[in-house]
Design a protein around this motif. Structure first.
Motif, PDB file in Angstrom:
ATOM      1  N   ILE A 198       0.958  -1.410   0.431  1.00  0.00           N
ATOM      2  CA  ILE A 198       0.661  -0.314  -0.087  1.00  0.00           C
ATOM      3  C   ILE A 198       0.772   1.326  -0.370  1.00  0.00           C
ATOM      4  CG2 ILE A 198      -1.681   1.165   1.144  1.00  0.00           C
ATOM      5  CD1 ILE A 198      -2.460  -1.507   2.202  1.00  0.00           C
ATOM      6  N   ARG A 199       1.907   1.477   1.085  1.00  0.00           N
ATOM      7  CA  ARG A 199       2.810   2.160   0.943  1.00  0.00           C
ATOM      8  C   ARG A 199       3.298   2.676  -0.116  1.00  0.00           C
ATOM      9  NH1 ARG A 199       4.242   0.665   5.713  1.00  0.00           N
ATOM     10  NH2 ARG A 199       6.222  -0.552   5.764  1.00  0.00           N
ATOM     11  N   ALA A 200       3.503   1.387  -1.353  1.00  0.00           N
ATOM     12  CA  ALA A 200       4.555   1.687  -1.982  1.00  0.00           C
ATOM     13  C   ALA A 200       3.330   2.220  -3.686  1.00  0.00           C
ATOM     14  CB  ALA A 200       5.139   0.881  -2.894  1.00  0.00           C
ATOM     15  N   ASN A 201       2.368   2.344  -3.545  1.00  0.00           N
ATOM     16  CA  ASN A 201       1.521   2.391  -4.158  1.00  0.00           C
ATOM     17  C   ASN A 201       0.364   3.580  -3.982  1.00  0.00           C
ATOM     18  OD1 ASN A 201       1.483   0.207  -6.564  1.00  0.00           O
ATOM     19  ND2 ASN A 201       1.715  -0.556  -5.434  1.00  0.00           N
ATOM     20  N   LEU A 202       0.355   4.296  -2.895  1.00  0.00           N
ATOM     21  CA  LEU A 202      -0.205   5.523  -2.915  1.00  0.00           C
ATOM     22  C   LEU A 202      -0.280   6.402  -3.715  1.00  0.00           C
ATOM     23  CD1 LEU A 202       0.976   6.275   1.275  1.00  0.00           C
ATOM     24  CD2 LEU A 202      -1.176   4.947   0.598  1.00  0.00           C
ATOM     25  N   ALA A 203       0.612   6.677  -4.942  1.00  0.00           N
ATOM     26  CA  ALA A 203       0.251   7.115  -6.003  1.00  0.00           C
ATOM     27  C   ALA A 203      -1.043   7.016  -6.818  1.00  0.00           C
ATOM     28  CB  ALA A 203       1.726   7.332  -6.601  1.00  0.00           C
ATOM     29  N   HIS A 204      -1.413   6.229  -6.695  1.00  0.00           N
ATOM     30  CA  HIS A 204      -2.031   5.086  -7.644  1.00  0.00           C
ATOM     31  C   HIS A 204      -3.263   4.873  -6.613  1.00  0.00           C
ATOM     32  CE1 HIS A 204       0.995   4.523 -10.101  1.00  0.00           C
ATOM     33  NE2 HIS A 204       1.686   3.559  -9.550  1.00  0.00           N
ATOM     34  N   TYR A 205      -3.250   6.163  -5.381  1.00  0.00           N
ATOM     35  CA  TYR A 205      -4.545   6.020  -4.656  1.00  0.00           C
ATOM     36  C   TYR A 205      -6.136   6.403  -5.915  1.00  0.00           C
ATOM     37  CZ  TYR A 205      -8.318   7.577  -1.010  1.00  0.00           C
ATOM     38  OH  TYR A 205      -9.464   7.264  -0.247  1.00  0.00           O
ATOM     39  N   LEU A 206      -7.221   5.837  -5.394  1.00  0.00           N
ATOM     40  CA  LEU A 206      -8.304   6.597  -6.113  1.00  0.00           C
ATOM     41  C   LEU A 206      -9.638   6.859  -5.925  1.00  0.00           C
ATOM     42  CD1 LEU A 206      -8.949   3.661  -9.402  1.00  0.00           C
ATOM     43  CD2 LEU A 206      -7.702   5.892  -9.352  1.00  0.00           C
ATOM     44  N   GLY A 210     -12.148   4.992  -3.184  1.00  0.00           N
ATOM     45  CA  GLY A 210     -11.882   4.928  -2.185  1.00  0.00           C
ATOM     46  C   GLY A 210     -10.684   3.902  -1.264  1.00  0.00           C
ATOM     47  N   THR A 211      -9.959   4.043  -2.768  1.00  0.00           N
ATOM     48  CA  THR A 211      -9.151   2.627  -3.134  1.00  0.00           C
ATOM     49  C   THR A 211      -7.344   2.668  -3.622  1.00  0.00           C
ATOM     50  OG1 THR A 211      -8.440   0.289  -3.236  1.00  0.00           O
ATOM     51  CG2 THR A 211      -9.504   1.427  -5.639  1.00  0.00           C
ATOM     52  N   VAL A 212      -7.019   2.361  -3.766  1.00  0.00           N
ATOM     53  CA  VAL A 212      -5.130   1.907  -3.668  1.00  0.00           C
ATOM     54  C   VAL A 212      -5.442   0.936  -4.580  1.00  0.00           C
ATOM     55  CG1 VAL A 212      -2.622   1.353  -3.602  1.00  0.00           C
ATOM     56  CG2 VAL A 212      -4.521   3.401  -1.869  1.00  0.00           C
ATOM     57  N   VAL A 213      -4.416   1.134  -6.310  1.00  0.00           N
ATOM     58  CA  VAL A 213      -4.515   0.158  -7.907  1.00  0.00           C
ATOM     59  C   VAL A 213      -2.579  -0.135  -7.307  1.00  0.00           C
ATOM     60  CG1 VAL A 213      -4.409  -0.435  -9.731  1.00  0.00           C
ATOM     61  CG2 VAL A 213      -6.316   1.324  -8.795  1.00  0.00           C
ATOM     62  N   PRO A 214      -3.486  -1.345  -6.526  1.00  0.00           N
ATOM     63  CA  PRO A 214      -1.514  -1.877  -6.786  1.00  0.00           C
ATOM     64  C   PRO A 214      -1.048  -2.265  -8.162  1.00  0.00           C
ATOM     65  CG  PRO A 214      -3.056  -3.669  -5.980  1.00  0.00           C
ATOM     66  CD  PRO A 214      -4.340  -2.249  -6.108  1.00  0.00           C
ATOM     67  N   GLU A 215       0.039  -1.171  -8.537  1.00  0.00           N
ATOM     68  CA  GLU A 215       0.809  -1.754  -9.962  1.00  0.00           C
ATOM     69  C   GLU A 215       1.864  -2.767  -9.457  1.00  0.00           C
ATOM     70  OE1 GLU A 215       1.617   1.040 -12.429  1.00  0.00           O
ATOM     71  OE2 GLU A 215      -0.327   2.875 -12.923  1.00  0.00           O
TER      72      GLU A 215
END
Length: 402
Positions: A198-206, A210-215
């Motif tokens: 989650i921390r690594a993908n915070l830039a992909h928060y929608l 209300g969610t993070v897309v874990p690329e």
């Protein structure tokens, strides 16, 4: 004046000395200077001592006076274990443990009292510390059976204290390093580390969902539970390395308790002894050493090199002042060969709180030229050094040694 002043031994404030209400700050200052200077016609204080102060002064005089000063003083500790034991009891009564340890070391160095440590009565009165353990280990072969049990108890107390101070932080630091080195980018679902992902993908928060897309997924593979790293501690047991031997033995036991690390502990002088089978008890390791003698680093490294099975996953830690009595060029060739094969090689001039001892600067420079800088390491820094070596990143070399 027929005696030298006492060295600047701190005079503790907590000693229960009755002080009249009218005593001024100047009086107290004179009292403390009197205890430091040691009295006599030339100390300049004109202060007489009584009670506890006189007893403290007598304990200092017994160690630091070269000759009797007067009726209230007598120099020396005598030649018997009982008189030394009484003196050891006195200094523990009047001074804090840090000062007691300094005075004990001075007594051993100045008055040649090491042999009296072979007496159980003397040992029972000492304040245990790392330097005392080193002295006891150097006397191990001459120690009578009646003293060995007491000596082991003294060593055990020091080792237990060190383990309590060092083990938790060492395990936490190295476990983190091992976890980071085992991180994988395509883990199975049950192996995903969701916090890091989650921390690594915070830039992909929608925000609209209300969610993070874990690329990018971060996790650990099944191999993370297997042995992944090997550590070889290669310890110079020449007399100047006594404190380093004590600390290295404790750290060796801590490393051996980590399932993800296979630890080997080797000590050497002109011969090489593998003490790996004793790593479950650092006291057994210490009593398996033999402080003193010559030094053959090349032979020790040859033995360590022969036991390496997975070079890319191995860290070799040489703890030595680098005064080589063996074949210098061969020693350097072995270090170069190990590094070329993928071994992480760490050279520590000391593993103690005292800083770097006298060491061979030419050999240190030669190792640095091979990409293996040699530096002194405190016990508090050692976990960080090992973590960096395990992760194959630059070592945290202290500024003074860089």
């Amino acid at each position: 004046m027929n005696a030298t002043p006492h060295p600047p031994v701190p005079v503790p404030d907590h000693v229960p000395v009755p002080v009249p209400d009218l005593v001024t700050a100047d009086d107290e200052r004179l009292r403390r200077w009197r205890l430091v200077l040691g009295g006599g016609e030339a100390d300049g204080t004109g202060r007489a001592l009584t009670g506890t102060d006189a007893a403290m002064d007598g304990a200092l005089a017994a160690l630091y006076d070269k000759a009797p000063r007067g009726r209230e003083r007598s120099a020396g500790l005598g030649g018997s274990a009982p008189s030394v034991a009484r003196w050891l009891g006195d200094i523990r009564r009047y001074f804090p443990s840090t000062v007691v340890q300094v005075m004990q070391r001075d007594a051993i160095d100045r008055l040649g009292l090491a042999t009296l440590l072979l007496e159980p009565e003397t040992l029972e009165a000492v304040e245990p510390d790392v330097h005392l353990v080193g002295t006891l280990l150097s006397l191990n072969k001459a120690m009578p059976e009646t003293t060995k049990e007491t000596a082991r108890a003294v060593v055990r107390k020091v080792v237990d204290d060190l383990e309590r101070r060092l083990a938790t932080r060492t395990r936490a630091t190295l476990t983190g390093a091992l976890d980071r080195s085992a991180r994988i980018s395509r883990p199975r679902h049950r192996d995903i580390d969701w916090d890091r992902t989650i921390r690594a993908n915070l830039a992909h928060y929608l925000p609209e969902y209300g969610t993070v897309v874990p690329e990018r997924l971060i996790g650990y593979g099944r191999a993370s539970r297997a042995v992944r790293k090997e550590v070889v501690l290669c310890i110079d047991q020449s007399g100047s390395m006594a404190a380093s031997v004590v600390y290295a033995s404790v750290f060796g036991a801590v490393l051996a308790s980590l399932r993800a690390i296979t630890t080997r502990l080797v000590v050497f002088d002109t011969s090489v002894v593998d003490l790996t089978d004793r790593l479950d008890d650092p006291v057994d390791v210490l009593f398996g050493t033999r402080l003193g003698g010559g030094t053959d680093i090349n032979r020790a490294l040859a033995y360590c090199q022969s036991r390496i099975t997975r070079p890319a996953d191995t860290v070799v830690v040489l703890i030595s002042d680098l005064y080589e009595g063996g074949i210098r060029d061969e020693m350097l060739k072995r270090v170069a060969a190990m590094k070329a094969s993928g071994v992480q090689f760490v050279a520590l001039l000391a593993l103690s709180d005292e800083g770097a001892p006298a060491y061979d600067r030419e050999h240190a420079a030669a190792l640095a030229a091979l990409g293996a800088p040699a530096f002194a390491c405190t016990p508090d820094l050692f976990p960080e050094v090992m973590a960096a070596a395990l992760e194959k990143r630059p070592l945290p070399i202290p500024a003074a040694d860089a």
